[in-house]
Write a protein that holds these residues in place. Structure first.
Motif, PDB file in Angstrom:
ATOM      1  N   ARG A  17       0.854  -1.232  -0.047  1.00  0.00           N
ATOM      2  CA  ARG A  17       0.075  -0.005   0.157  1.00  0.00           C
ATOM      3  C   ARG A  17       0.873   1.380   0.007  1.00  0.00           C
ATOM      4  O   ARG A  17       0.443   2.370  -0.322  1.00  0.00           O
ATOM      5  CB  ARG A  17      -1.008   0.089   1.262  1.00  0.00           C
ATOM      6  CG  ARG A  17      -1.758  -1.229   1.228  1.00  0.00           C
ATOM      7  CD  ARG A  17      -2.736  -1.249   2.374  1.00  0.00           C
ATOM      8  NE  ARG A  17      -3.359  -2.483   2.362  1.00  0.00           N
ATOM      9  CZ  ARG A  17      -4.599  -2.657   1.908  1.00  0.00           C
ATOM     10  NH1 ARG A  17      -5.238  -1.676   1.078  1.00  0.00           N
ATOM     11  NH2 ARG A  17      -5.240  -3.774   1.854  1.00  0.00           N
TER      12      ARG A  17
ATOM     13  N   HIS B 295      -0.568  -6.000  -0.236  1.00  0.00           N
ATOM     14  CA  HIS B 295      -0.018  -6.269   1.303  1.00  0.00           C
ATOM     15  C   HIS B 295      -0.111  -4.807   2.026  1.00  0.00           C
ATOM     16  O   HIS B 295      -0.076  -3.764   1.545  1.00  0.00           O
ATOM     17  CB  HIS B 295       1.189  -6.740   1.003  1.00  0.00           C
ATOM     18  CG  HIS B 295       1.078  -8.167   0.422  1.00  0.00           C
ATOM     19  ND1 HIS B 295       0.884  -9.147   1.151  1.00  0.00           N
ATOM     20  CD2 HIS B 295       1.578  -8.274  -0.894  1.00  0.00           C
ATOM     21  CE1 HIS B 295       1.205 -10.246   0.303  1.00  0.00           C
ATOM     22  NE2 HIS B 295       1.557  -9.515  -0.873  1.00  0.00           N
TER      23      HIS B 295
ATOM     24  N   ASN C 162      -6.123  -4.498  -4.628  1.00  0.00           N
ATOM     25  CA  ASN C 162      -6.700  -4.446  -3.385  1.00  0.00           C
ATOM     26  C   ASN C 162      -8.232  -5.282  -3.468  1.00  0.00           C
ATOM     27  O   ASN C 162      -8.485  -5.912  -2.666  1.00  0.00           O
ATOM     28  CB  ASN C 162      -6.744  -2.960  -2.983  1.00  0.00           C
ATOM     29  CG  ASN C 162      -7.821  -2.910  -1.677  1.00  0.00           C
ATOM     30  OD1 ASN C 162      -7.193  -3.352  -0.574  1.00  0.00           O
ATOM     31  ND2 ASN C 162      -8.498  -2.225  -1.334  1.00  0.00           N
ATOM     32  N   ARG C 163      -8.872  -4.928  -4.760  1.00  0.00           N
ATOM     33  CA  ARG C 163     -10.141  -5.870  -4.879  1.00  0.00           C
ATOM     34  C   ARG C 163      -9.945  -7.243  -4.563  1.00  0.00           C
ATOM     35  O   ARG C 163     -10.670  -7.976  -4.377  1.00  0.00           O
ATOM     36  CB  ARG C 163     -10.547  -5.200  -6.114  1.00  0.00           C
ATOM     37  CG  ARG C 163     -11.326  -4.037  -6.075  1.00  0.00           C
ATOM     38  CD  ARG C 163     -12.423  -3.659  -7.060  1.00  0.00           C
ATOM     39  NE  ARG C 163     -11.814  -4.035  -8.280  1.00  0.00           N
ATOM     40  CZ  ARG C 163     -11.329  -3.150  -9.109  1.00  0.00           C
ATOM     41  NH1 ARG C 163     -11.086  -2.091  -8.625  1.00  0.00           N
ATOM     42  NH2 ARG C 163     -10.663  -3.512 -10.479  1.00  0.00           N
ATOM     43  N   THR C 164      -8.756  -7.814  -5.541  1.00  0.00           N
ATOM     44  CA  THR C 164      -8.442  -9.242  -5.369  1.00  0.00           C
ATOM     45  C   THR C 164      -7.694  -9.784  -4.136  1.00  0.00           C
ATOM     46  O   THR C 164      -7.178 -10.879  -4.171  1.00  0.00           O
ATOM     47  CB  THR C 164      -7.668  -9.518  -6.642  1.00  0.00           C
ATOM     48  OG1 THR C 164      -6.594  -8.758  -6.660  1.00  0.00           O
ATOM     49  CG2 THR C 164      -8.923  -9.286  -7.928  1.00  0.00           C
ATOM     50  N   GLY C 165      -7.406  -9.014  -3.177  1.00  0.00           N
ATOM     51  CA  GLY C 165      -6.868  -9.483  -1.848  1.00  0.00           C
ATOM     52  C   GLY C 165      -5.259  -9.732  -2.135  1.00  0.00           C
ATOM     53  O   GLY C 165      -4.536 -10.303  -1.368  1.00  0.00           O
ATOM     54  N   LEU C 166      -4.807  -8.994  -3.237  1.00  0.00           N
ATOM     55  CA  LEU C 166      -3.334  -9.120  -3.517  1.00  0.00           C
ATOM     56  C   LEU C 166      -2.369  -8.173  -3.075  1.00  0.00           C
ATOM     57  O   LEU C 166      -1.356  -8.236  -2.964  1.00  0.00           O
ATOM     58  CB  LEU C 166      -3.133  -9.456  -5.223  1.00  0.00           C
ATOM     59  CG  LEU C 166      -3.672 -10.513  -5.686  1.00  0.00           C
ATOM     60  CD1 LEU C 166      -3.514 -10.561  -7.167  1.00  0.00           C
ATOM     61  CD2 LEU C 166      -2.952 -11.890  -5.030  1.00  0.00           C
TER      62      LEU C 166
END
Length: 244
Positions: A129, A244, A238-242
């Motif tokens: 991020r 960190h 971020n939408r796919t949870g990738l």
């Protein structure tokens, strides 16, 4: 009584000859049609192919990021489309040729010039991020003044810039062939300032419409530029949870 003897060979030979004749006619017609295209038509086809390949490169880079959690480093060399193994810690180190083998796509434009690629250093390792993008893309307005298309003069987490840029040098100047041969510039007037800047850029890139007018702001220009906005890439990760 003798049974009648049927001769099938002659009709078959005639049919084969007719098919061969039709094939020759089709090939001849195709050659005539291809020859009917003017050099202008061929150039338009090359320009279209270039737009398609630049767009495909952008999509492949996004796909790579989704698969690996980062963007690739530039190609190892003009003759080696694998991602370089060298670290990529500065804008200049992170600028080179598109790693076409690593991406699984064509690495050249419609004129067989290698696509240039510049990536923000912090996006070549696992993206988090706090990754700061460093590339900016500008264009020129009618009065010649510059306007940002992506980013701004100072990049930060609050003011995100572009994560990566893909560039075709176009037909006339600064291209490097698939064999690694530098093309001689066909414009020695020195007025094509935006092309000259793009040829050595590692952070600021100019994207503007084609112009054959040396008196236009920035001079003649036939580069094609695409980029990946950091905000859009971070949002997708971020939408796919990738992320960190």
């Amino acid at each position: 009584m003798h049974s009648a003897v049927r001769h099938h060979g002659a009709p078959r030979q005639a049919g084969a000859a007719l098919l061969a004749l039709l094939l020759l006619l089709v090939l001849g017609t195709s050659a005539v049609l291809l020859g009917a295209f003017s050099p202008v038509d061929h150039e338009r086809q090359r320009e279209l192919l270039t737009r398609q390949r630049v767009a495909a490169a952008r999509e492949a880079l996004l796909g790579y990021a989704m698969a690996h959690g980062r963007l690739p480093r530039p190609a190892a060399s003009a003759l080696d489309g694998r991602e370089t193994e060298r670290s990529c810690s500065s804008d200049s180190d992170c600028t080179g040729y598109l790693p076409w083998v690593a991406l699984g796509i064509a690495g050249s434009d419609g004129w067989y010039h290698l696509l240039r690629y510049s990536v923000s250093p912090e996006f070549t390792s696992t993206i988090d991020r706090n990754a700061a993008a460093s590339k900016v893309v500008l264009t020129r307005q009618l009065d010649g003044s510059e306007r940002y298309l992506s980013g701004q003069e100072q990049c930060s987490m609050a003011l995100l810039c572009a994560a990566a840029v893909v560039l075709s040098t176009g037909r006339l100047n600064f291209g490097v062939s698939e064999q690694g041969v530098l093309q001689t510039s066909l414009d020695d007037s020195g007025t094509n300032l935006d092309e000259i800047a793009n040829a050595s850029a590692s952070r600021r890139f100019m994207a503007r419409p084609y112009s054959d007018d040396p008196a236009a702001p920035g001079g003649r220009y036939d580069d094609q530029v695409s980029w990946i906005d950091a905000a859009a890439l971070l949002s997708r990760l971020n939408r796919t949870g990738l992320l960190h």
